[in-house]
Design an enzyme around this catalytic site. Structure first.
Site, short mmCIF file in Angstrom:
data_model
loop_
_atom_site.label_atom_id
_atom_site.label_comp_id
_atom_site.label_asym_id
_atom_site.label_seq_id
_atom_site.Cartn_x
_atom_site.Cartn_y
_atom_site.Cartn_z
N ASP A 105 0.99 -1.04 0.53
CA ASP A 105 -0.13 0.13 -0.30
C ASP A 105 0.95 1.35 -0.15
OD1 ASP A 105 1.09 -0.43 2.51
OD2 ASP A 105 -1.08 -0.40 3.64
N ASP A 108 7.08 3.90 3.63
CA ASP A 108 7.07 5.07 4.45
C ASP A 108 8.70 4.71 4.96
OD1 ASP A 108 6.50 6.94 6.28
OD2 ASP A 108 5.42 5.34 8.53
N PHE A 157 0.33 10.64 8.01
CA PHE A 157 -0.21 9.35 8.66
C PHE A 157 -1.50 9.36 8.05
CE2 PHE A 157 -2.21 6.13 10.77
CZ PHE A 157 -1.89 5.10 11.01
N ARG A 170 -9.83 1.08 7.52
CA ARG A 170 -9.51 0.03 6.33
C ARG A 170 -10.80 0.54 4.93
NH1 ARG A 170 -4.78 -2.26 6.77
NH2 ARG A 170 -4.06 -3.96 8.95
#
Ligand code: IMP
Ligand code: MG
Length: 180
Positions: A105, A108, A157, A170
């Site tokens: 996904d 980071d 975030f 989600r």
């Protein structure tokens, strides 16, 4: 689809709408489909964050794809990476000689994908490429080359379209920033 006004009200703002995500994922699918034309592609996807990304992407790629789901976690549900990656590798799964596309996904710190890439390279695949929906623009200790990227985003975030905060959000069709 009916708008999810309840959980949308938990967002400070929407970063990417469902339509923007849909259009970009379609373009990525077209690119990947043409890059791997004539091959049997193996997609290794990290669950659960990439659940909707892999579902939308692969259904638009006109190739006989082999799909392998793996679990890997470094966050343990919070906002910050724990610094260690735990990979749940199913028994007996091998990738020797295969054209492998690793899917996640979001990139980071790069810790998760760089650990996965190393583990997959040890399997001697014919090729290994990496695709993410989101690339967070931030300094990185863990180098991870990206072959396909949906969007570059700022170092914030995010939740939605598969990505969670403490296991929730989600199912949000868009991607957004939570209220503090
Ligand atoms: P990395 O190892 O630091 O690159 O983290 C990658 C994993 O952390 C991703 O697969 C996500 O599951 C999770 N993650 C990183 N940033 C976010 C975020 O902003 N929202 C939700 N999950 C995130
Ligand atoms: Mg993840």
């Amino acid at each position: 689809m009916a708008p999810l006004t309840g959980i949308l009200s938990d967002l400070n703002r929407v970063l990417l709408t469902a339509d923007q995500i849909h259009d970009r994922v379609s373009a990525m699918a077209a690119q990947i489909g043409s890059d791997y034309a004539g091959k049997v592609l193996t997609v290794v996807v990290l669950m659960d964050g990439a659940l909707f990304f892999v579902s939308d992407l692969l259904r638009q790629i006109d190739l006989p794809i082999r799909l392998v789901t793996l679990g890997a976690s470094s966050y343990h549900g919070g906002l910050e990476s724990s610094g260690q990656v735990q990979i749940q590798w199913p028994a007996g799964v091998r990738f020797a000689g295969e054209d492998v596309l690793l899917l996640d996904d979001i990139l980071d710190t790069g810790l998760t994908l760089s650990a996965l890439r190393e583990r997959l390279l040890a399997e001697s695949p014919a090729s290994l490429r990496t695709a993410v929906l989101l690339d967070k623009k931030r300094p990185r200790n863990h180098d991870c080359p990206l072959d396909y990227c949906g969007f570059e985003i700022a170092d914030e975030f995010v939740v939605g379209y598969g990505m969670d905060y403490q296991g929730r959000f989600r199912n949000l069709p868009c991607i957004g920033i939570l209220k503090p």
